[in-house]
Design a protein around this motif. Sequence first.
Motif, PDB file in Angstrom:
ATOM      1  N   UNK A 100       0.835  -1.194   0.000  1.00 29.84           N
ATOM      2  CA  UNK A 100       0.000   0.000   0.000  1.00 29.84           C
ATOM      3  C   UNK A 100       0.871   1.246   0.000  1.00 29.84           C
ATOM      4  N   UNK A 101       0.421   2.273  -0.711  1.00 32.36           N
ATOM      5  CA  UNK A 101       1.127   3.555  -0.703  1.00 32.36           C
ATOM      6  C   UNK A 101       0.127   4.689  -0.908  1.00 32.36           C
ATOM      7  N   UNK A 102       0.507   5.870  -0.466  1.00 29.67           N
ATOM      8  CA  UNK A 102      -0.360   7.052  -0.576  1.00 29.67           C
ATOM      9  C   UNK A 102       0.470   8.318  -0.640  1.00 29.67           C
ATOM     10  N   UNK A 103      -0.079   9.321  -1.302  1.00 26.21           N
ATOM     11  CA  UNK A 103       0.436  10.671  -1.190  1.00 26.21           C
ATOM     12  C   UNK A 103      -0.128  11.254   0.097  1.00 26.21           C
ATOM     13  N   UNK A 104       0.643  12.072   0.758  1.00 25.32           N
ATOM     14  CA  UNK A 104       0.161  12.819   1.917  1.00 25.32           C
ATOM     15  C   UNK A 104       0.501  14.275   1.641  1.00 25.32           C
ATOM     16  N   UNK A 105      -0.413  14.974   1.014  1.00 26.02           N
ATOM     17  CA  UNK A 105      -0.151  16.322   0.540  1.00 26.02           C
ATOM     18  C   UNK A 105       0.855  16.271  -0.597  1.00 26.02           C
ATOM     19  N   UNK A 106       1.518  17.372  -0.857  1.00 20.91           N
ATOM     20  CA  UNK A 106       2.513  17.379  -1.932  1.00 20.91           C
ATOM     21  C   UNK A 106       3.928  17.200  -1.395  1.00 20.91           C
ATOM     22  N   UNK A 107       4.097  17.185  -0.067  1.00 22.00           N
ATOM     23  CA  UNK A 107       5.431  17.111   0.527  1.00 22.00           C
ATOM     24  C   UNK A 107       5.797  15.742   1.088  1.00 22.00           C
ATOM     25  N   UNK A 108       4.827  14.850   1.248  1.00 25.39           N
ATOM     26  CA  UNK A 108       5.093  13.566   1.894  1.00 25.39           C
ATOM     27  C   UNK A 108       4.402  12.426   1.149  1.00 25.39           C
ATOM     28  N   UNK A 109       4.892  11.226   1.374  1.00 27.76           N
ATOM     29  CA  UNK A 109       4.245  10.033   0.866  1.00 27.76           C
ATOM     30  C   UNK A 109       4.437   8.904   1.856  1.00 27.76           C
ATOM     31  N   UNK A 118       6.544  -2.629   8.100  1.00 27.98           N
ATOM     32  CA  UNK A 118       6.520  -1.230   8.502  1.00 27.98           C
ATOM     33  C   UNK A 118       5.574  -0.408   7.642  1.00 27.98           C
ATOM     34  N   UNK A 119       5.236   0.744   8.181  1.00 31.22           N
ATOM     35  CA  UNK A 119       4.561   1.813   7.461  1.00 31.22           C
ATOM     36  C   UNK A 119       5.458   3.030   7.628  1.00 31.22           C
ATOM     37  N   UNK A 120       5.981   3.539   6.511  1.00 33.22           N
ATOM     38  CA  UNK A 120       6.942   4.649   6.568  1.00 33.22           C
ATOM     39  C   UNK A 120       6.369   5.907   5.944  1.00 33.22           C
ATOM     40  N   UNK A 121       6.718   7.033   6.534  1.00 32.47           N
ATOM     41  CA  UNK A 121       6.360   8.357   6.034  1.00 32.47           C
ATOM     42  C   UNK A 121       7.635   8.999   5.502  1.00 32.47           C
ATOM     43  N   UNK A 122       7.617   9.423   4.239  1.00 31.09           N
ATOM     44  CA  UNK A 122       8.783  10.004   3.586  1.00 31.09           C
ATOM     45  C   UNK A 122       8.582  11.489   3.351  1.00 31.09           C
ATOM     46  N   UNK A 123       9.646  12.243   3.514  1.00 27.63           N
ATOM     47  CA  UNK A 123       9.679  13.637   3.089  1.00 27.63           C
ATOM     48  C   UNK A 123      10.040  13.640   1.608  1.00 27.63           C
ATOM     49  N   UNK A 124       9.229  14.260   0.791  1.00 28.76           N
ATOM     50  CA  UNK A 124       9.425  14.217  -0.664  1.00 28.76           C
ATOM     51  C   UNK A 124      10.682  14.963  -1.103  1.00 28.76           C
ATOM     52  N   UNK A 125      11.036  16.044  -0.442  1.00 32.24           N
ATOM     53  CA  UNK A 125      12.210  16.824  -0.845  1.00 32.24           C
ATOM     54  C   UNK A 125      13.520  16.123  -0.494  1.00 32.24           C
ATOM     55  N   UNK A 126      13.636  15.651   0.735  1.00 34.66           N
ATOM     56  CA  UNK A 126      14.898  15.043   1.178  1.00 34.66           C
ATOM     57  C   UNK A 126      14.965  13.547   0.906  1.00 34.66           C
ATOM     58  N   UNK A 127      13.816  12.931   0.589  1.00 35.90           N
ATOM     59  CA  UNK A 127      13.728  11.487   0.360  1.00 35.90           C
ATOM     60  C   UNK A 127      14.187  10.689   1.575  1.00 35.90           C
ATOM     61  N   UNK A 128      13.917  11.214   2.743  1.00 36.48           N
ATOM     62  CA  UNK A 128      14.266  10.527   3.981  1.00 36.48           C
ATOM     63  C   UNK A 128      12.996  10.111   4.716  1.00 36.48           C
ATOM     64  N   UNK A 129      13.136   9.113   5.549  1.00 36.47           N
ATOM     65  CA  UNK A 129      12.045   8.673   6.400  1.00 36.47           C
ATOM     66  C   UNK A 129      11.908   9.655   7.555  1.00 36.47           C
TER      67      UNK A 129
END
Length: 173
Positions: A100-109, A118-129
């Motif tokens: 499963x995956x989702x966008x969370x606004x335009x800054x996270x996924x 796991x369920x991970x939240x990524x920062x779209x700019x830095x590509x870090x968890x």
Amino acid sequence: MDGHRSRIFALKFHPSTFSDLVSGGWDDTVQFWTENQPHSVRRIFGPHLCGDALQIHPETNEILTGSWRRENSLEVWDYNSGRKIQDIPEDDTGHCLIYSCHWLGSDHLIGAGTRNNTCRLFDRDSMTTVGRLGNLPQGVYSTDVAPAGAGRSLIAACCADHVYVLEHRPATS
């Protein structure tokens, strides 16, 4: 190829043109459909979807795919051209076979699955968890997101016989 050759696990309408949709599954393709055509009109080769791991961002017109494989399990694609924009890198916990995956606004996924459960939240700019629900007893097979307002969102994830609801509040500068 006039459509899928194996099981389909994900299907999403385009958020601004409800007559268009995309689908993905075991045949390593994402197929593009429109209501006027009996067959898919084009495809992306590569993503191996085994769950609801297909999303279209309503603002950026990008497709997020989550694949059940060891490498390049989360990928971002341009909707119009079908070209890959980027791979989302793994972190220090190792690879995750995505369900499963989702966008969370335009800054996270969000990406969630099995192997490292796991369920991970990524920062779209830095590509870090930037957030993780981990050390779970089994894989995460489904997720959803809901904007809750006031600068926060809710993330739901299910694992085994549990549902987890998490709150995401982006860091303020």
